[in-house]
Scaffold this motif. Structure first.
Motif, PDB file in Angstrom:
ATOM      1  N   LEU A 177      54.806  37.664  11.348  1.00 27.10           N
ATOM      2  CA  LEU A 177      54.017  38.872  11.069  1.00 27.10           C
ATOM      3  C   LEU A 177      53.149  38.752   9.830  1.00 27.10           C
ATOM      4  O   LEU A 177      52.250  39.570   9.618  1.00 27.10           O
ATOM      5  CB  LEU A 177      54.948  40.087  10.952  1.00 27.10           C
ATOM      6  N   ASN A 178      53.436  37.754   8.991  1.00 25.76           N
ATOM      7  CA  ASN A 178      52.576  37.548   7.825  1.00 25.76           C
ATOM      8  C   ASN A 178      51.728  36.282   7.984  1.00 25.76           C
ATOM      9  O   ASN A 178      51.339  35.657   6.998  1.00 25.76           O
ATOM     10  CB  ASN A 178      53.412  37.481   6.536  1.00 25.76           C
ATOM     11  N   HIS A 179      51.443  35.923   9.215  1.00 21.95           N
ATOM     12  CA  HIS A 179      50.491  34.839   9.472  1.00 21.95           C
ATOM     13  C   HIS A 179      49.185  35.184   8.744  1.00 21.95           C
ATOM     14  O   HIS A 179      48.760  36.345   8.724  1.00 21.95           O
ATOM     15  CB  HIS A 179      50.256  34.715  10.975  1.00 21.95           C
ATOM     16  N   SER A 180      48.547  34.189   8.153  1.00 22.43           N
ATOM     17  CA  SER A 180      47.398  34.459   7.278  1.00 22.43           C
ATOM     18  C   SER A 180      46.265  35.185   8.004  1.00 22.43           C
ATOM     19  O   SER A 180      45.635  36.085   7.423  1.00 22.43           O
ATOM     20  CB  SER A 180      46.891  33.156   6.658  1.00 22.43           C
ATOM     21  N   ASP A 181      46.000  34.829   9.267  1.00 24.05           N
ATOM     22  CA  ASP A 181      44.919  35.508   9.995  1.00 24.05           C
ATOM     23  C   ASP A 181      45.267  36.975  10.257  1.00 24.05           C
ATOM     24  O   ASP A 181      44.407  37.853  10.179  1.00 24.05           O
ATOM     25  CB  ASP A 181      44.659  34.799  11.333  1.00 24.05           C
ATOM     26  N   LEU A 182      46.519  37.218  10.571  1.00 25.34           N
ATOM     27  CA  LEU A 182      46.964  38.590  10.829  1.00 25.34           C
ATOM     28  C   LEU A 182      46.935  39.415   9.541  1.00 25.34           C
ATOM     29  O   LEU A 182      46.522  40.578   9.530  1.00 25.34           O
ATOM     30  CB  LEU A 182      48.375  38.548  11.418  1.00 25.34           C
ATOM     31  N   GLN A 183      47.368  38.792   8.475  1.00 23.57           N
ATOM     32  CA  GLN A 183      47.354  39.466   7.173  1.00 23.57           C
ATOM     33  C   GLN A 183      45.915  39.813   6.758  1.00 23.57           C
ATOM     34  O   GLN A 183      45.657  40.899   6.242  1.00 23.57           O
ATOM     35  CB  GLN A 183      47.988  38.536   6.135  1.00 23.57           C
ATOM     36  N   GLU A 184      44.994  38.896   7.019  1.00 22.78           N
ATOM     37  CA  GLU A 184      43.592  39.150   6.684  1.00 22.78           C
ATOM     38  C   GLU A 184      43.017  40.275   7.541  1.00 22.78           C
ATOM     39  O   GLU A 184      42.223  41.100   7.061  1.00 22.78           O
ATOM     40  CB  GLU A 184      42.783  37.864   6.867  1.00 22.78           C
ATOM     41  N   ALA A 185      43.405  40.320   8.811  1.00 22.45           N
ATOM     42  CA  ALA A 185      42.936  41.402   9.688  1.00 22.45           C
ATOM     43  C   ALA A 185      43.406  42.757   9.162  1.00 22.45           C
ATOM     44  O   ALA A 185      42.655  43.740   9.178  1.00 22.45           O
ATOM     45  CB  ALA A 185      43.453  41.175  11.112  1.00 22.45           C
ATOM     46  N   ARG A 186      44.638  42.812   8.676  1.00 18.48           N
ATOM     47  CA  ARG A 186      45.146  44.074   8.112  1.00 18.48           C
ATOM     48  C   ARG A 186      44.409  44.422   6.819  1.00 18.48           C
ATOM     49  O   ARG A 186      44.047  45.580   6.590  1.00 18.48           O
ATOM     50  CB  ARG A 186      46.650  43.965   7.842  1.00 18.48           C
ATOM     51  N   ARG A 187      44.189  43.412   5.983  1.00 11.98           N
ATOM     52  CA  ARG A 187      43.515  43.665   4.705  1.00 11.98           C
ATOM     53  C   ARG A 187      42.116  44.236   4.947  1.00 11.98           C
ATOM     54  O   ARG A 187      41.691  45.185   4.296  1.00 11.98           O
ATOM     55  CB  ARG A 187      43.428  42.368   3.893  1.00 11.98           C
ATOM     56  N   ARG A 188      41.400  43.670   5.903  1.00 14.20           N
ATOM     57  CA  ARG A 188      40.062  44.167   6.215  1.00 14.20           C
ATOM     58  C   ARG A 188      40.113  45.585   6.783  1.00 14.20           C
ATOM     59  O   ARG A 188      39.262  46.428   6.461  1.00 14.20           O
ATOM     60  CB  ARG A 188      39.375  43.225   7.208  1.00 14.20           C
ATOM     61  N   ALA A 189      41.114  45.836   7.616  1.00 13.00           N
ATOM     62  CA  ALA A 189      41.265  47.181   8.177  1.00 13.00           C
ATOM     63  C   ALA A 189      41.513  48.194   7.058  1.00 13.00           C
ATOM     64  O   ALA A 189      40.966  49.304   7.082  1.00 13.00           O
ATOM     65  CB  ALA A 189      42.421  47.202   9.180  1.00 13.00           C
ATOM     66  N   ALA A 190      42.313  47.807   6.078  1.00 11.64           N
ATOM     67  CA  ALA A 190      42.603  48.710   4.961  1.00 11.64           C
ATOM     68  C   ALA A 190      41.340  49.025   4.175  1.00 11.64           C
ATOM     69  O   ALA A 190      41.104  50.191   3.791  1.00 11.64           O
ATOM     70  CB  ALA A 190      43.656  48.081   4.043  1.00 11.64           C
ATOM     71  N   ILE A 191      40.520  48.012   3.945  1.00  9.36           N
ATOM     72  CA  ILE A 191      39.267  48.237   3.205  1.00  9.36           C
ATOM     73  C   ILE A 191      38.352  49.187   3.975  1.00  9.36           C
ATOM     74  O   ILE A 191      37.774  50.123   3.405  1.00  9.36           O
ATOM     75  CB  ILE A 191      38.553  46.888   2.960  1.00  9.36           C
ATOM     76  N   GLU A 192      38.253  48.971   5.276  1.00  7.33           N
ATOM     77  CA  GLU A 192      37.380  49.828   6.093  1.00  7.33           C
ATOM     78  C   GLU A 192      37.898  51.263   6.122  1.00  7.33           C
ATOM     79  O   GLU A 192      37.109  52.213   6.087  1.00  7.33           O
ATOM     80  CB  GLU A 192      37.297  49.248   7.510  1.00  7.33           C
ATOM     81  N   ILE A 193      39.209  51.427   6.181  1.00  7.61           N
ATOM     82  CA  ILE A 193      39.780  52.787   6.172  1.00  7.61           C
ATOM     83  C   ILE A 193      39.522  53.456   4.833  1.00  7.61           C
ATOM     84  O   ILE A 193      39.129  54.634   4.774  1.00  7.61           O
ATOM     85  CB  ILE A 193      41.295  52.711   6.478  1.00  7.61           C
ATOM     86  N   GLN A 194      39.735  52.721   3.752  1.00  2.94           N
ATOM     87  CA  GLN A 194      39.509  53.292   2.429  1.00  2.94           C
ATOM     88  C   GLN A 194      38.044  53.697   2.250  1.00  2.94           C
ATOM     89  O   GLN A 194      37.739  54.750   1.686  1.00  2.94           O
ATOM     90  CB  GLN A 194      39.943  52.284   1.363  1.00  2.94           C
ATOM     91  N   GLU A 195      37.137  52.867   2.728  1.00  2.85           N
ATOM     92  CA  GLU A 195      35.701  53.212   2.637  1.00  2.85           C
ATOM     93  C   GLU A 195      35.382  54.444   3.465  1.00  2.85           C
ATOM     94  O   GLU A 195      34.586  55.294   3.055  1.00  2.85           O
ATOM     95  CB  GLU A 195      34.863  52.022   3.108  1.00  2.85           C
ATOM     96  N   LYS A 196      36.022  54.539   4.644  1.00  5.72           N
ATOM     97  CA  LYS A 196      35.764  55.695   5.514  1.00  5.72           C
ATOM     98  C   LYS A 196      36.321  56.979   4.911  1.00  5.72           C
ATOM     99  O   LYS A 196      35.729  58.061   5.066  1.00  5.72           O
ATOM    100  CB  LYS A 196      36.378  55.429   6.897  1.00  5.72           C
ATOM    101  N   ILE A 197      37.434  56.881   4.202  1.00  2.74           N
ATOM    102  CA  ILE A 197      37.993  58.062   3.535  1.00  2.74           C
ATOM    103  C   ILE A 197      37.035  58.553   2.451  1.00  2.74           C
ATOM    104  O   ILE A 197      36.778  59.757   2.326  1.00  2.74           O
ATOM    105  CB  ILE A 197      39.376  57.722   2.930  1.00  2.74           C
TER     106      ILE A 197
END
Length: 259
Positions: A177-197
Motif C-alpha cells: 500500500l505504500n508503493h512509491s507510485d501509489l503514494q505519489e498518486a495519493r500525494r497529488r490527490a491531496a494537493i488537488e483537494i487542498q487547492e479545490k478547498i
C-alpha cells in the motif's frame, strides 16, 4: 481501502455447479479449474466499480486478477468459494519489487495469522481464526488504516498492543500500500483537494459578500470535492481523510455529511 459488500454479488448462472464439480476433482487439480474464479471477475469488479479492493486504484492497462483472500494453496476448501474471492490489481496481489525503493510487496500466497492461532480447515472454523491481513470485505477492517497528507498509509491506532495496529502494519506491507507510485498518486490527490478547498472557500466568501457571479464557480468546486468521495472514484477513502482535516470549515463539514 474501503468496505466492499460482497454479500450482494451475484455469481455466474452455473457457478454453484461448476464450483462443486471443481472442488470434487481434488486438491491436486485446483489449478485446472481456474476458469471458475476467473469467470466471476466481472461481477467482483462491478462491486468495487472496477477498483482494486485493497488499494482503490483502477489499472486501465491491466484487467486485474481474482485474488483468493485465503490462499488456495493453504485453504484448498476455499478455492472455489465466491466469498473468498477479491478483485485485486497486480501490485496488491502479486509479489513485486518497487523499482524506486527496492522494497518488495504484494500479497502472494501469504496469509499470516496471530501467533498461536490455528488455520481454519473448513468454512465453519473461520470464526475461530484471526488473520493478520485486513479484509476489505469485513466492514470494520478498512477503519484500521489511516492516511497522511503526503500519501503514506499508516495504522489508525498508535497503541502498540492494539491488534488492529498489528493488522494494519502487516497489511500495508503485504498489499504494497505504500508503493512509491501509489503514494505519489495519493500525494497529488491531496494537493488537488487542498487547492479545490481554497478555491471553494474563496468563491463562497465572494458569494456571501454579494457577488452573485461567484455562486456557479463555488457550486462547481463543491461538486468536484463531492466527486472525490464517491465510491466510484479512485482513492475515495484517502480523499475523505484529507477532507476531514478541514472539517472545521462548515462547507467541508457539509460535504462530508452528504451520503
Amino acid at each position: 481501502m474501503r468496505f466492499i459488500d460482497i454479500a450482494f454479488i451475484t455469481p455466474p448462472d452455473d457457478f454453484e455447479e461448476r464450483a462443486a464439480a471443481a472442488q470434487a476433482d481434488g486438491v491436486e487439480n485446483i489449478g485446472k479449474h481456474s476458469d471458475v474464479w476467473r469467470d466471476c471477475k466481472p461481477n467482483l469488479k462491478q462491486a468495487s466499480f472496477d477498483k482494486c479492493y485493497y488499494c482503490e486504484m483502477k489499472d486501465i492497462r491491466s484487467d486485474g486478477t481474482v485474488d483468493h483472500y485465503r490462499p488456495k494453496s493453504k485453504y484448498s476448501w476455499a478455492a472455489f468459494r465466491i466469498d473468498n474471492f477479491r478483485f485485486a490489481c497486480t501490485f496488491c496481489n502479486s509479489r513485486r519489487t518497487d523499482q524506486k525503493t527496492g522494497e518488495i510487496g504484494g500479497k502472494g500466497a501469504g496469509f499470516p495469522l496471530y501467533e498461536g492461532c490455528e488455520r481454519a480447515t473448513c468454512n465453519e472454523e473461520i470464526g475461530n481464526e484471526t488473520p493478520l491481513l485486513l479484509d476489505p470485505c469485513n466492514a470494520a477492517d478498512p477503519d484500521a488504516l489511516d492516511y497522511r497528507a503526503d500519501g503514506v498509509v499508516v495504522p489508525a491506532s498508535q497503541e502498540d498492543a492494539n491488534p488492529q495496529k498489528i493488522q494494519a502494519l502487516t497489511s500495508i506491507e503485504a498489499y504494497h500500500l505504500n508503493h512509491s507510485d501509489l503514494q505519489e498518486a495519493r500525494r497529488r490527490a491531496a494537493i488537488e483537494i487542498q487547492e479545490k478547498i481554497i478555491e471553494a472557500e474563496s468563491f463562497m466568501k465572494r458569494f456571501t459578500g454579494g457577488d452573485l457571479t461567484a455562486k456557479q464557480p463555488y457550486t462547481s468546486a463543491v461538486r468536484d470535492l463531492k466527486r472525490r468521495l464517491d465510491q466510484r472514484t479512485e482513492l475515495s477513502a484517502f480523499s475523505k481523510r484529507v477532507l476531514q482535516a478541514y472539517k472545521n470549515k462548515p462547507f467541508v463539514d457539509q460535504i462530508l455529511a452528504t451520503p
